[in-house]
Design a protein around this motif. Sequence first.
Motif, PDB file in Angstrom:
ATOM      1  N   PRO A   1      -7.582  -3.969  10.271  1.00  0.00           N
ATOM      2  CA  PRO A   1      -6.875  -3.558   9.068  1.00  0.00           C
ATOM      3  C   PRO A   1      -5.526  -4.268   9.005  1.00  0.00           C
ATOM      4  O   PRO A   1      -4.842  -4.379  10.014  1.00  0.00           O
ATOM      5  CB  PRO A   1      -6.692  -2.063   9.251  1.00  0.00           C
TER       6      PRO A   1
ATOM      7  N   GLU B   1       0.842  -1.193   0.000  1.00  0.00           N
ATOM      8  CA  GLU B   1       0.000   0.000   0.000  1.00  0.00           C
ATOM      9  C   GLU B   1       0.875   1.239   0.000  1.00  0.00           C
ATOM     10  O   GLU B   1       1.930   1.255   0.627  1.00  0.00           O
ATOM     11  CB  GLU B   1      -0.928   0.016   1.218  1.00  0.00           C
TER      12      GLU B   1
ATOM     13  N   HIS C   1      -6.476   2.623   2.953  1.00  0.00           N
ATOM     14  CA  HIS C   1      -6.236   1.185   3.110  1.00  0.00           C
ATOM     15  C   HIS C   1      -7.176   0.364   2.218  1.00  0.00           C
ATOM     16  O   HIS C   1      -8.370   0.629   2.145  1.00  0.00           O
ATOM     17  CB  HIS C   1      -6.447   0.795   4.571  1.00  0.00           C
TER      18      HIS C   1
END
Length: 162
Positions: free
Chosen positions: A116, A88, A94
């Motif tokens: 997450p 990422e 995210h």
Amino acid sequence: TRQVCPGHVYAHLLNSAENVTQDEGAGWNGTTGAAAELNIEGAGLPVALTNGWAGWGEWAVSRTQTANIPLNIPANACNLSATIWWPEERANAHSNLDLRITGPVGVAGALANSRPSVWERQSFPGPIAPGGWLISVVGTDVPISSQPFYFAWSFNTGAGCP
């Protein structure tokens, strides 16, 4: 010639971990609830695959898209596991990818749904049914046009099974 990049290495290391469970969420590695869903305990120490098969690759998914990776599992196989890892950018929100493994007709599938995180792992310890299995990666929430991910899978056969 296929090139190996860091994403392949991350997926393999996570996939080779010693902590194996069908539910990588609550109860995973002795943790409970939300703490386990954050993958904060890690996957465990890597364990070398003996008497088995392993594969790896990369793909990308967009929001709600599913990538399917078929596996043909032979008789006398055990300890199937699959892992995804994705990079990422700091500037992007995210991405939430989910990993699902589905077995032949009559064999229950399982879903790794931790967040997450930038990796998910799913495993089936012990004997597994032979036949066509499917590893599916779902772009549950992908805020960019396409989220690349790296995957690894493995299972033991014959003498590698208890």
